[in-house]
Enzyme design. Sequence first.
Site, PDB file in Angstrom:
ATOM      1  CG  ASN A 175      72.574  11.681 -50.857  1.00  0.00           C
ATOM      2  OD1 ASN A 175      73.394  12.005 -51.707  1.00  0.00           O
ATOM      3  ND2 ASN A 175      72.504  12.279 -49.685  1.00  0.00           N
ATOM      4  CG  ASP A 226      67.524  18.702 -50.979  1.00  0.00           C
ATOM      5  OD1 ASP A 226      68.715  19.061 -50.890  1.00  0.00           O
ATOM      6  OD2 ASP A 226      66.809  18.949 -51.965  1.00  0.00           O
ATOM      7  CD  GLN A 277      82.593   7.658 -52.693  1.00  0.00           C
ATOM      8  OE1 GLN A 277      83.234   8.694 -52.555  1.00  0.00           O
ATOM      9  NE2 GLN A 277      81.296   7.647 -52.934  1.00  0.00           N
ATOM     10  CB  CYS A 319      82.783  13.242 -57.619  1.00  0.00           C
ATOM     11  SG  CYS A 319      83.685  14.743 -57.206  1.00  0.00           S
ATOM     12  NE  ARG A 374      74.344  19.629 -49.491  1.00  0.00           N
ATOM     13  CZ  ARG A 374      73.500  20.134 -50.363  1.00  0.00           C
ATOM     14  NH1 ARG A 374      73.685  21.352 -50.811  1.00  0.00           N
ATOM     15  NH2 ARG A 374      72.460  19.430 -50.774  1.00  0.00           N
ATOM     16  CB  ALA A 377      86.029  14.691 -50.478  1.00  0.00           C
TER      17      ALA A 377
HETATM   18  C1  LIG Z   1      81.718  18.998 -49.237  1.00  0.00           C
HETATM   19  C2  LIG Z   1      81.125  17.797 -49.918  1.00  0.00           C
HETATM   20  C3  LIG Z   1      81.952  16.739 -50.259  1.00  0.00           C
HETATM   21  C4  LIG Z   1      81.418  15.605 -50.894  1.00  0.00           C
HETATM   22  N1  LIG Z   1      82.233  14.549 -51.181  1.00  0.00           N
HETATM   23  C5  LIG Z   1      81.700  13.418 -51.715  1.00  0.00           C
HETATM   24  C6  LIG Z   1      82.499  12.256 -51.918  1.00  0.00           C
HETATM   25  O1  LIG Z   1      83.702  12.221 -51.618  1.00  0.00           O
HETATM   26  N2  LIG Z   1      81.904  11.168 -52.475  1.00  0.00           N
HETATM   27  C7  LIG Z   1      80.583  11.157 -52.819  1.00  0.00           C
HETATM   28  O2  LIG Z   1      80.085  10.149 -53.314  1.00  0.00           O
HETATM   29  N3  LIG Z   1      79.804  12.233 -52.627  1.00  0.00           N
HETATM   30  C8  LIG Z   1      80.320  13.336 -52.069  1.00  0.00           C
HETATM   31  N4  LIG Z   1      79.521  14.423 -51.816  1.00  0.00           N
HETATM   32  C9  LIG Z   1      78.071  14.333 -52.101  1.00  0.00           C
HETATM   33  C10 LIG Z   1      77.284  13.893 -50.860  1.00  0.00           C
HETATM   34  O3  LIG Z   1      77.634  12.576 -50.496  1.00  0.00           O
HETATM   35  C11 LIG Z   1      75.778  13.943 -51.116  1.00  0.00           C
HETATM   36  O4  LIG Z   1      75.503  13.123 -52.223  1.00  0.00           O
HETATM   37  C12 LIG Z   1      75.276  15.363 -51.417  1.00  0.00           C
HETATM   38  O5  LIG Z   1      75.812  16.303 -50.508  1.00  0.00           O
HETATM   39  C13 LIG Z   1      73.737  15.427 -51.360  1.00  0.00           C
HETATM   40  O6  LIG Z   1      73.249  15.094 -50.088  1.00  0.00           O
HETATM   41  P1  LIG Z   1      72.758  16.223 -49.031  1.00  0.00           P
HETATM   42  O7  LIG Z   1      71.656  17.019 -49.713  1.00  0.00           O
HETATM   43  O8  LIG Z   1      72.246  15.428 -47.854  1.00  0.00           O
HETATM   44  O9  LIG Z   1      73.941  17.057 -48.718  1.00  0.00           O
HETATM   45  C14 LIG Z   1      80.028  15.557 -51.209  1.00  0.00           C
HETATM   46  C15 LIG Z   1      79.212  16.641 -50.868  1.00  0.00           C
HETATM   47  C16 LIG Z   1      79.742  17.751 -50.229  1.00  0.00           C
HETATM   48  C17 LIG Z   1      78.825  18.889 -49.873  1.00  0.00           C
END
Ligand SMILES: Cc1cc2nc3c(=O)[nH]c(=O)nc-3n(C[C@H](O)[C@H](O)[C@H](O)COP(=O)(O)O)c2cc1C
Length: 325
Positions: free
Chosen positions: A203, A205, A73, A103, A228, A21
Amino acid sequence: MKFINVGNVKIEQTAALAPMASVADKSYRLMCKGFGASYLVSEMISSKGLCFGDKKTSRLCEIESEERPYALQLFGEDPYYMGKAAYMLNKYSPDIIDINMGCPVPKIVGNGSGSALMRLPDTAAEICRETVKNADCPVTVKFRAGWDEENINAVEFAKLMEQCGAAAVACHGRTRTQYYSGKADWDIIRRVKQAVSVPVFGNGDVVDGKSAKEMYDYTGCDLVMIGRGSYGRPWVFRDIKHYLETGEEPAPVTVEEKMTVMKRHCELICHYKGEKQGMKEARKNCAWYVKGLKGSARLRAACGGLNTLDDLYKMIDTVLQAERT
Ligand SMILES: Cc1cc2nc3c(=O)[nH]c(=O)nc-3n(C[C@H](O)[C@H](O)[C@H](O)COP(=O)(O)O)c2cc1C
């Protein structure tokens, strides 16, 4: 390349863009898609916002054909409104509807949605069933390892979602109390994969080809999702595909390419949001793109002052000149 099936939807088994988001908006998603992200998910959409006709919410549901395969979503705490919202989403023809049960944000959790649902399995089950009943497409559920260290229930939760009709599950290997800190627990993703027969998205890292391959190998998951790790580097999806196909690290992206991609990304944001609002939103992306460049601290600070595309073009000229000297 191999493909997985989520219901009737075929997804290339490389790497998907995780929903984010306020970050992974349409322009961000299209940039990642351009570099080979195999599956995209919208920003989270409020089920009640949709049911009560909120304009901003319905704008989040619009789909470009290039985004497919693509999920919308939904989040919410009330099974009735989640079912109704799923029905309303049918007119946008999403390939998949994903339910947000991960979330961690207080505003969302405080209302009983997002990761709060991991503590309310009966409501979560009802939400999943109502969404599945009303959706014309497969439904998936994204959740975390659990609420906290003492309440790691992703395995039972995944099984429950499967029983309630989820066509796939996505597990972020952190608890709610961890937010985004610490290391994601890949063991829990592996255990989820062993426990259900629907596809599992892993999911947490993954940042490059090597870590994507490690996640596939370690967890056995069906699809890796990246959040990220794509900040300011949408080419990460190209890199991952290359690594999975060849086992070799790709050549580092040149500064010229970084600047070309940043420019294209900002132009796309301005195309969708107008230059004034667009450049405001582009600033954080620019700060990510310039990370690691010569004089990056100064450049990052300068990103905060970008107001127009012309400002951006000037900054790009400066960066390229500095690289040549
Ligand atoms: C800024 C931000 C916004 C996110 N918004 C959502 C979202 O709207 N819906 C969701 O299921 N996860 C959301 N997440 C979680 C990510 O989808 C993901 O699960 C989380 O960042 C871990 O993955 P990563 O280590 O690859 O970043 C968000 C994460 C971040 C950092």
